[in-house]
Design an enzyme around this catalytic site. Structure first.
Site, PDB file in Angstrom:
ATOM      1  N   SER A  62       0.968  -1.273  -0.063  1.00  9.55           N
ATOM      2  CA  SER A  62       0.135   0.122   0.027  1.00  9.55           C
ATOM      3  C   SER A  62       0.699   1.020  -0.166  1.00  9.55           C
ATOM      4  O   SER A  62       2.145   1.445   0.743  1.00  9.55           O
ATOM      5  CB  SER A  62      -0.610   0.124   1.581  1.00  9.55           C
ATOM      6  N   GLU A  65      10.279  15.566  32.961  1.00  5.92           N
ATOM      7  CA  GLU A  65      12.087  16.217  32.993  1.00  5.92           C
ATOM      8  C   GLU A  65      11.409  17.742  32.429  1.00  5.92           C
ATOM      9  O   GLU A  65      12.502  18.522  31.620  1.00  5.92           O
ATOM     10  CB  GLU A  65      12.820  16.044  31.998  1.00  5.92           C
TER      11      GLU A  65
END
Lengths: 254, 419
Positions: free
Chosen positions: B315, B401
């Protein structure tokens, strides 16, 4: 007694890679394909390093025959604990036809040159599955051989080897110097540690040419064709045992 | 040694895996060699390739087979992490005199990227642990370094980084946990939230207020488990990162020796931020590993799954999607490695570059993993398949973080502030 062990390490296509046959059927595709140390060679290195840690041998020398990239394989052996390496330069056509006979001649010459007490090899390489190099090397040197070793014990100037054979386990005692080939259950190879990888950088790899060792690399074998194994065919179901026997007879199997 | 690390992940797909398939879309690539464009070893030195190989092998053999179990049973894999520490992964960029491996930020990024393919959650915790070991090694005095670092590098002891509080996340400098000087001790009061490893770890690197308001009033103290007044909240139930426990860390008149203070009073915020620069590269590296693993899983699935009479790999839409995923992966990798190099060299652009890397990479890699899941169709949603765990595990990288919004703050400040 030099207490020196030679360990042969071969650079092969990594075991996890899907092998593809070249379009011209002369071999398998190796360009750009991941390579690593033959798993049985890793086991051989581990055994040699273990012997050194037990202070039963003094020096472990890793040897590889091949092109420039073989040095990576030697570096891995150094990172696992080998003391130094020897790279026997073989490239191009010579490398394509390099087989157990040539390698065993090289190993025998190096064993004499380095005054080795012990040669440890993997039992076979996962690319050609020859299972010949150890045996040929022993024959060329007229040394005893302990092949398919699953347990190795050094006992004075003798070695006790437990071998994995078809019938079970065979224990033999051989004199040194000797050739051993490592089987799967001999040990579990260690991971290289980060500090050992850094130390390996400083260890020496000597470059040697086969001609320097007086070895002729001409091959007695010629590869005619390499092809994929046949596609798996569909099976068929039968209703009765008579049908089964009939079909087997048709196919010429009984 | 006949461990089947990568293969075991593939067989867990449960699809029929024909080893004899031929290349589907480009016959010419057989002649050009089949080097993969996403191979993470390109451009590395031989030594870095060795580090990477050990990390990949460790991830495939010791982590990947347990990744799902650790997630479902919420196991903190202490023994496996200690094995990793024996290889030198406990203090990768901590100095060798105190037991670290003394490697560069780039080496570290390469290692975490590889380990992450085995288990993101565990690797992310190992990176946090590394960050703490580095902070003590860099900002501690010799007694502190010798007292804490060797045990951390060997993972005899585990560490946690304590900055966030219930009332201060992005606005970290407004933290309230107080540390009052009383003789030769600081007495801590307050609580920290969302602490990775909290309750199971031994060494807590805590940012607390010793002075006035703002960043300048913050100091950094090392608190050991078992100190009276230190307790923990309940273990949080999370969408991912389940191989590390997350708990609140509570201080009630907790007395900590003043000799446990890293650096000077008022230096704490600076220490925290310096730690996070490296932490951001590490977290981005973990996202890279997950994306790399997911692209490989997607590729394998496309080559095997058939619909409408042909494999999904035929595809064009999926071919193009895979190409885009690979491109984003490689672009992310280059940015992280550049940021790691900049940080190592202390370049002027290091801080904003680390923020850019964290922002770009965590976002893009999450999309890559998410698209890989989509390509698996219904199977992608099942816990039997690894891709969903990569998606769940790295989702939080866009948040912790320093949220990706805070990363934008850092970058825009760099652009708009007149120097």
């Amino acid at each position: 007694m030099s207490g020196r062990v030679l360990v042969g390490v071969k650079r092969v296509i990594d075991y996890a890679v899907k092998i593809r046959v070249k379009a011209d059927n002369t071999g398998v595709v190796t360009d750009g394909v991941k390579h690593s140390m033959n798993p049985f060679c890793e086991i051989a290195v581990e055994e040699a390093v273990k012997l050194k840690e037990k202070k039963l041998v003094k020096e472990v020398v890793a040897v590889s025959c091949g092109p420039q990239q073989s040095q990576e394989t030697i570096r891995t052996a150094l990172a696992m604990g080998a003391d130094r390496g020897i790279h026997v330069e073989v490239s191009g056509k010579d490398y394509e036809t390099l087989g157990p006979l040539q390698v065993s001649k090289i190993m025998a010459a190096l064993a004499k040159k380095e005054d080795a007490q012990l040669i440890i090899l993997g039992k076979q390489a996962i690319d050609d599955d020859c299972n010949q190099t150890g045996q040929m090397t022993a024959a060329l040197l007229d040394w005893p051989q302990g092949t398919f070793a699953s347990e190795v014990t050094l006992d004075g100037d003798k070695i006790k080897v437990v071998r994995e054979i078809d019938g079970g386990l065979e224990t033999i005692k051989i004199n040194t110097p000797a050739v051993l080939t490592a089987d799967l259950r001999l040990n579990t190879p260690r991971y290289a540690t980060l500090p050992n990888i850094m130390k390996a950088k400083k260890k020496k790899i000597a470059n040697v040419k086969p001609a320097d060792l007086g070895v002729n690399l001409t091959s007695r074998l010629e590869v005619l064709k390499v092809e994929d194994p046949p596609q798996r065919q569909a099976g068929m179901k039968v209703e009765t045992v008579e049908d089964l026997v009939g079909k087997l007879k048709e196919a010429g199997k009984v | 040694m006949a461990a089947l690390g990568p293969l075991s992940r593939i067989t867990r797909l449960g699809c029929n895996f024909c080893r004899n398939h031929r290349l589907m879309f480009n016959r010419n690539s057989q002649k050009r060699g089949i080097a993969s464009c996403i191979d993470p070893s390109y451009g590395l030195t031989d030594e870095q390739k060795e580090f990477q190989k050990v990390a990949f092998d460790f991830a495939a053999n010791e982590m990947a087979p347990h990744m799902a179990e650790w997630d479902q049973k919420e196991v903190f894999p202490v023994e496996t992490m200690r094995k990793a520490a024996q290889l030198g992964f406990g203090g990768i960029y901590t100095r060798p005199e105190v037991g670290g491996s003394g490697l560069s930020r780039l080496d570290t990024s390469i290692i975490f990227e590889a380990l992450s393919t085995g288990c993101v959650s565990t690797t992310a915790y190992i990176s946090i642990h590394n960050m703490c070991a580095w902070m003590i090694d860099t900002f501690g005095n010799d007694e502190q370094r010798e007292s804490f670092c060797p045990d951390l590098c060997s993972m005899e002891k585990f560490a946690s980084y304590c900055l966030t509080e219930p009332g201060s996340g992005s606005d970290a400098a407004s933290l309230l946990t107080s540390a009052q000087r009383k003789g030769d001790h600081y007495v801590l009061n307050g609580s920290k939230a969302f602490i990775s490893g909290g309750g199971d770890t031994d060494v807590y690197v805590v940012m607390c207020r010793t002075g006035g308001k703002g960043a300048k009033g913050i100091s950094c103290l090392v608190v050991e488990k078992g100190t009276p007044g230190l307790s923990f909240g309940k273990k949080e139930k999370k969408v991912g990162w389940n191989s590390q426990p997350t708990r609140a860390v509570i201080f009630e008149d907790c007395a900590v020796p003043a000799t446990n203070r890293l650096g000077e009073e008022g230096q704490g915020f600076n220490i925290a931020m310096k730690g996070l620069n490296g932490g951001r590269i590490n977290i981005a590296s973990c996202s890279l590993g997950a994306a790399h693993a997911s692209v490989l899983l997607a590729k394998d699935h496309l080559l095997v799954r058939k619909q409408f009479g042909e494999t999904l790999a035929n595809s064009q839409f999926l071919q193009f999607k895979l190409a885009e995923m690979a491109t984003k992966l490689v672009a992310s990798r280059l940015l992280v490695r550049e940021a790691a190099t900049a940080l190592q060299e202390n370049r002027a652009d290091a801080v904003p570059l680390c923020s850019m890397a964290k922002l770009f990479v965590t976002d893009e890699c999450f999309n890559v993993c998410n698209q890989a899941l989509q390509m698996h169709g219904g199977y992608g949603y099942l816990k039997d398949y690894a891709v969903q765990q990569f998606v769940r595990d790295i989702r939080v990288h866009q948040i912790l973080e320093g949220t990706n919004e805070v990363m934008r703050m850092i970058i825009s400040r760099n652009l708009l502030t007149e120097s």
